[in-house]
Design an enzyme around this catalytic site. Structure first.
Site, PDB file in Angstrom:
ATOM      1  CD  GLU A 157      -3.501  -2.732  10.009  1.00 43.25           C
ATOM      2  OE1 GLU A 157      -3.709  -1.641   9.460  1.00 43.25           O
ATOM      3  OE2 GLU A 157      -4.278  -3.704   9.894  1.00 43.25           O
ATOM      4  CD1 TRP A 172      -3.632  -2.864   6.061  1.00 43.97           C
ATOM      5  CD2 TRP A 172      -4.514  -1.770   4.316  1.00 43.97           C
ATOM      6  NE1 TRP A 172      -4.780  -3.511   5.677  1.00 43.97           N
ATOM      7  CE2 TRP A 172      -5.349  -2.861   4.613  1.00 43.97           C
ATOM      8  CE3 TRP A 172      -4.877  -0.930   3.251  1.00 43.97           C
ATOM      9  CZ2 TRP A 172      -6.518  -3.137   3.892  1.00 43.97           C
ATOM     10  CZ3 TRP A 172      -6.039  -1.204   2.534  1.00 43.97           C
ATOM     11  CH2 TRP A 172      -6.840  -2.303   2.854  1.00 43.97           C
ATOM     12  CD1 TRP A 231     -19.561  14.880  -4.133  1.00 46.50           C
ATOM     13  CD2 TRP A 231     -20.174  13.666  -2.352  1.00 46.50           C
ATOM     14  NE1 TRP A 231     -18.799  13.727  -4.125  1.00 46.50           N
ATOM     15  CE2 TRP A 231     -19.151  12.977  -3.045  1.00 46.50           C
ATOM     16  CE3 TRP A 231     -20.710  13.090  -1.205  1.00 46.50           C
ATOM     17  CZ2 TRP A 231     -18.663  11.733  -2.633  1.00 46.50           C
ATOM     18  CZ3 TRP A 231     -20.218  11.862  -0.794  1.00 46.50           C
ATOM     19  CH2 TRP A 231     -19.212  11.198  -1.497  1.00 46.50           C
ATOM     20  CG  ASN A 244      -7.441   2.671  11.278  1.00 44.12           C
ATOM     21  OD1 ASN A 244      -7.403   3.405  10.296  1.00 44.12           O
ATOM     22  ND2 ASN A 244      -7.901   1.424  11.224  1.00 44.12           N
ATOM     23  CD1 TRP A 283     -14.759  11.198  -2.179  1.00 43.63           C
ATOM     24  CD2 TRP A 283     -12.606  11.618  -1.770  1.00 43.63           C
ATOM     25  NE1 TRP A 283     -14.117  11.295  -3.394  1.00 43.63           N
ATOM     26  CE2 TRP A 283     -12.792  11.536  -3.173  1.00 43.63           C
ATOM     27  CE3 TRP A 283     -11.331  11.867  -1.288  1.00 43.63           C
ATOM     28  CZ2 TRP A 283     -11.752  11.720  -4.080  1.00 43.63           C
ATOM     29  CZ3 TRP A 283     -10.281  12.050  -2.192  1.00 43.63           C
ATOM     30  CH2 TRP A 283     -10.499  11.970  -3.574  1.00 43.63           C
ATOM     31  CD1 TRP A 291      -9.421  11.237   4.241  1.00 41.69           C
ATOM     32  CD2 TRP A 291     -11.655  11.269   4.295  1.00 41.69           C
ATOM     33  NE1 TRP A 291      -9.801  11.807   5.434  1.00 41.69           N
ATOM     34  CE2 TRP A 291     -11.166  11.849   5.493  1.00 41.69           C
ATOM     35  CE3 TRP A 291     -13.036  11.175   4.121  1.00 41.69           C
ATOM     36  CZ2 TRP A 291     -12.024  12.333   6.491  1.00 41.69           C
ATOM     37  CZ3 TRP A 291     -13.885  11.655   5.114  1.00 41.69           C
ATOM     38  CH2 TRP A 291     -13.372  12.225   6.279  1.00 41.69           C
TER      39      TRP A 291
HETATM   40  P1  FAD Z   1      -0.862   1.285  14.018  1.00 40.71           P
HETATM   41  O1  FAD Z   1      -2.139   0.572  14.118  1.00 40.71           O
HETATM   42  O2  FAD Z   1       0.093   1.149  15.140  1.00 40.71           O
HETATM   43  O3  FAD Z   1      -0.180   0.819  12.657  1.00 40.71           O
HETATM   44  C1  FAD Z   1       1.230   0.942  12.412  1.00 40.71           C
HETATM   45  C2  FAD Z   1       1.481   1.707  11.139  1.00 40.71           C
HETATM   46  O4  FAD Z   1       0.914   1.019  10.020  1.00 40.71           O
HETATM   47  C3  FAD Z   1       0.887   3.091  11.102  1.00 40.71           C
HETATM   48  O5  FAD Z   1       1.710   4.022  11.764  1.00 40.71           O
HETATM   49  C4  FAD Z   1       0.772   3.348   9.611  1.00 40.71           C
HETATM   50  O6  FAD Z   1       2.000   3.781   9.064  1.00 40.71           O
HETATM   51  C5  FAD Z   1       0.468   1.977   9.059  1.00 40.71           C
HETATM   52  N1  FAD Z   1      -0.989   1.838   8.879  1.00 40.71           N
HETATM   53  C6  FAD Z   1      -1.879   1.307   9.733  1.00 40.71           C
HETATM   54  N2  FAD Z   1      -3.125   1.319   9.201  1.00 40.71           N
HETATM   55  C7  FAD Z   1      -3.010   1.908   7.986  1.00 40.71           C
HETATM   56  C8  FAD Z   1      -3.937   2.218   6.950  1.00 40.71           C
HETATM   57  N3  FAD Z   1      -5.241   1.919   7.043  1.00 40.71           N
HETATM   58  N4  FAD Z   1      -3.474   2.847   5.842  1.00 40.71           N
HETATM   59  C9  FAD Z   1      -2.155   3.134   5.702  1.00 40.71           C
HETATM   60  N5  FAD Z   1      -1.233   2.852   6.651  1.00 40.71           N
HETATM   61  C10 FAD Z   1      -1.656   2.246   7.771  1.00 40.71           C
HETATM   62  N6  FAD Z   1      -2.515   7.184   8.074  1.00 40.71           N
HETATM   63  C11 FAD Z   1      -1.497   8.054   7.947  1.00 40.71           C
HETATM   64  O7  FAD Z   1      -0.351   7.715   8.282  1.00 40.71           O
HETATM   65  N7  FAD Z   1      -1.708   9.317   7.468  1.00 40.71           N
HETATM   66  C12 FAD Z   1      -2.941   9.750   7.105  1.00 40.71           C
HETATM   67  O8  FAD Z   1      -3.084  10.892   6.650  1.00 40.71           O
HETATM   68  C13 FAD Z   1      -4.035   8.861   7.268  1.00 40.71           C
HETATM   69  N8  FAD Z   1      -5.298   9.272   6.971  1.00 40.71           N
HETATM   70  C14 FAD Z   1      -6.343   8.380   7.126  1.00 40.71           C
HETATM   71  C15 FAD Z   1      -7.636   8.810   6.793  1.00 40.71           C
HETATM   72  C16 FAD Z   1      -8.720   7.939   6.943  1.00 40.71           C
HETATM   73  C17 FAD Z   1     -10.107   8.405   6.583  1.00 40.71           C
HETATM   74  C18 FAD Z   1      -8.499   6.629   7.426  1.00 40.71           C
HETATM   75  C19 FAD Z   1      -9.655   5.680   7.599  1.00 40.71           C
HETATM   76  C20 FAD Z   1      -7.217   6.206   7.748  1.00 40.71           C
HETATM   77  C21 FAD Z   1      -6.126   7.066   7.601  1.00 40.71           C
HETATM   78  N9  FAD Z   1      -4.807   6.666   7.924  1.00 40.71           N
HETATM   79  C22 FAD Z   1      -3.770   7.544   7.763  1.00 40.71           C
HETATM   80  C23 FAD Z   1      -4.516   5.268   8.292  1.00 40.71           C
HETATM   81  C24 FAD Z   1      -4.515   4.953   9.797  1.00 40.71           C
HETATM   82  O9  FAD Z   1      -5.659   5.464  10.405  1.00 40.71           O
HETATM   83  C25 FAD Z   1      -3.273   5.489  10.532  1.00 40.71           C
HETATM   84  O10 FAD Z   1      -2.100   5.108   9.851  1.00 40.71           O
HETATM   85  C26 FAD Z   1      -3.187   4.960  11.957  1.00 40.71           C
HETATM   86  O11 FAD Z   1      -4.349   5.292  12.672  1.00 40.71           O
HETATM   87  C27 FAD Z   1      -1.966   5.532  12.638  1.00 40.71           C
HETATM   88  O12 FAD Z   1      -1.917   5.160  13.984  1.00 40.71           O
HETATM   89  P2  FAD Z   1      -0.814   4.138  14.503  1.00 40.71           P
HETATM   90  O13 FAD Z   1       0.536   4.593  14.078  1.00 40.71           O
HETATM   91  O14 FAD Z   1      -1.032   3.940  15.955  1.00 40.71           O
HETATM   92  O15 FAD Z   1      -1.189   2.816  13.721  1.00 40.71           O
END
Ligand code: FAD
Length: 485
Positions: free
Chosen positions: A285, A288, A316, A351, A369, A392
């Site tokens: 993650e 990602w 849209w 997420n 989006w 998005w």
């Molecule tokens: P954990 O599950 O604990 O993951 C650890 C870290 O991994 C996160 O803090 C993040 O830095 C990274 N990570 C995890 N999943 C993703 C992912 N899909 N994409 C990129 N990095 C990821 N994340 C943001 O940080 N900022 C945003 O503005 C953002 N907008 C999003 C918009 C949409 C529509 C979606 C579907 C996802 C978005 N995310 C965003 C990705 C993800 O949802 C969040 O990073 C995550 O929910 C953060 O919670 P956590 O720190 O507990 O994640």
């Protein structure tokens, strides 16, 4: 010869540990002047939104206190950046400016211009460093030398590269200049919102380096070993919630990476294959996030244009009323409304639910989006141009490694699968708390007597659903036909 004086320009690296620009300035010797400049206009259309500003206010206060504990200070200034730096160079006699890199397109341009001005006209040393990523976006390349558009091969390539650098230490000492330049008060930057919104954010978060470290430590001891199994259930404490800390650079990915790897090697006990897999999933993650920066860097137009160009003409609907109902968590779909209310109340959303609400906006409501990304931008404390754009466009089916547009999340099935015991919906949509699990995610199917027993009048206590998912699905697929080919 006079002593060196280095200005360290803090940006999205609000920490002392593992801060390469700060570390290099301390090693250089002489005085170090920590500086933060508030210049939102430099971000172009992407000045920090409201929730980010709240976070920034508190993170700057924490950084300032940590610097004072070390006998240093944080100089705060209102931009514009060039004029402010010019004045500070003059006032302090600084002969170097160090900072850590940012990757948003408008800021890359600004930094490039500033660097050549500093080096060529102001004739001082200007150096930038990497604090934000494990790998620079240009370091990961396909075999043909191009950028990746799909995550899995990107991840595999990073696994064949040398291990990322380890985190640096906090500098032991930061020498002060002979006299400190003027600083404005933090309040004068006007970052804190005046609405009561901020109380909900404060109850949830501790911005700053210490808060970030605490969150990581808690996750390592309570969440990491079950991460893969737990991460999709929004009602549980299965994820790290490190995103706003990472976004503001209060902790860096190198430190997280090292701590996770250490834990996997010599954690509290020997981990078996299954637990190691859980931990490895967390590392994936983090990659990602690396992938999101890779895509933004190589495709800088993506915050406003779909990576897959054919979607630029998607028909849209952009119904303003429906957009408002989505924003307020009043769509009549409990899992969607729970997510949108969690977002507004805490500045963060799980997420799994981000994916559900995004799919609902784009496919059930046929709202672009970009509208969703803009709302997230204003309300998320972790609003990040790279990850938000990737997320998005993923939901919209038009980006890198995107879910195909024809794959449409069913909000009822998603709710039943990932919030089967209803804890999440009951927490954020309390008016439905008394409904039994069987109908919690589809209250319109509940018997009149069940609704009555639960004290719910649909359309009064809780909205009727604003669209019928099955019909909306068909409209989305018909709209897709318009851009196919
Ligand atoms: P954990 O599950 O604990 O993951 C650890 C870290 O991994 C996160 O803090 C993040 O830095 C990274 N990570 C995890 N999943 C993703 C992912 N899909 N994409 C990129 N990095 C990821 N994340 C943001 O940080 N900022 C945003 O503005 C953002 N907008 C999003 C918009 C949409 C529509 C979606 C579907 C996802 C978005 N995310 C965003 C990705 C993800 O949802 C969040 O990073 C995550 O929910 C953060 O919670 P956590 O720190 O507990 O994640």
């Amino acid at each position: 010869m006079s002593e060196p004086v280095t200005i360290v320009w803090f940006r999205r690296d609000l920490r002392l540990t593992d801060n390469p620009a700060l570390g290099a300035a301390a090693e250089r010797g002489g005085a170090v002047i920590p500086l933060f400049m508030w210049c939102p206009e430099d971000g172009g259309d992407w000045a920090p939104g409201g929730a980010q500003r709240w976070w920034l206010h508190h993170s700057l206060a924490a950084l300032s206190a940590s610097l004072e504990d070390k006998g240093s200070r944080l100089v705060l200034r209102q931009g514009p950046a060039k004029e402010t730096l010019e004045e500070l160079l003059e006032a302090t006699g600084a002969d170097a400016v160090y900072w850590n890199r940012r990757y948003e397109p408008a800021l890359i341009d600004r930094d490039r211009e500033l660097k050549s001005w500093l080096q060529e006209e102001a004739e001082v040393e200007a150096k930038s460093f990497n604090s934000h990523l494990l790998f620079e976006p240009w370091e990961v390349e396909t075999k043909g030398g191009g950028p990746y558009k799909v995550y899995s091969p990107f991840w595999r390539m990073t696994q064949s590269m040398p291990e990322p650098d380890g985190p640096g230490d906090e500098p032991e000492e930061l020498a002060s200049p002979k006299s400190w330049p003027d600083s404005v008060g933090l309040d004068s930057l006007g970052l804190e919102p005046t609405r009561d919104w901020k109380d909900g954010l404060a109850a949830q978060w501790t911005p700053g380096e210490a808060g970030a470290r605490e969150r990581l430590d808690r996750f390592l001891s309570e969440g990491l070993e079950e991460y893969k199994d737990e991460r999709d259930f929004p009602g549980r404490e299965g994820v790290s919630r490190l995103s706003p800390h990472l976004h503001h650079g209060e902790i860096g990915p190198r430190l997280i990476y090292r701590e996770v790897r250490r834990y996997m090697k010599d954690g509290r006990r020997d981990l078996g294959k299954a637990e190691l897999k859980q931990c490895e999933h967390f590392v994936k993650e983090i990659f990602w996030r690396e992938f999101a920066y890779h895509v933004l860097y190589h495709f800088p137009e993506t915050p406003t244009e779909p990576l897959q160009a054919k979607y630029a003409d998607f028909p849209w609907d952009n119904n303003k009323e429906a957009l408002k109902q989505w924003q307020k968590g009043q769509t009549g779909y409990p899992i969607v409304d729970a997510g949108m209310r969690q977002l507004y109340a805490t500045g963060w959303m799980h997420n799994r639910v981000r994916m559900i609400v995004a799919s609902f906006l784009v496919k059930d409501l046929l709202i672009s989006w970009e509208e969703g990304a803009a709302w997230f931008w204003d309300t998320l404390v972790d609003a990040d141009l790279a990850s938000n754009t990737l997320g998005w466009q993923w939901a919209g089916g038009c980006g890198a490694d995107a879910a195909p547009y024809f794959r449409i999340f069913n909000p009822v099935l998603q709710g039943e699968k990932f919030d089967g015991d209803g804890d999440y919906v009951r927490r954020w949509v309390p008016e439905l708390a008394e409904l039994p699990n069987k109908v919690l995610h589809k209250p319109w199917e509940a018997e009149a007597s069940t609704l009555e027993e639960a004290g719910v009048v649909l359309g009064e206590d809780y909205p009727e659903r604003i669209v019928d998912h099955q019909k909306a699905r068909e409209s989305a697929l018909a709209a897709l036909d318009a851009v196919k080919g």
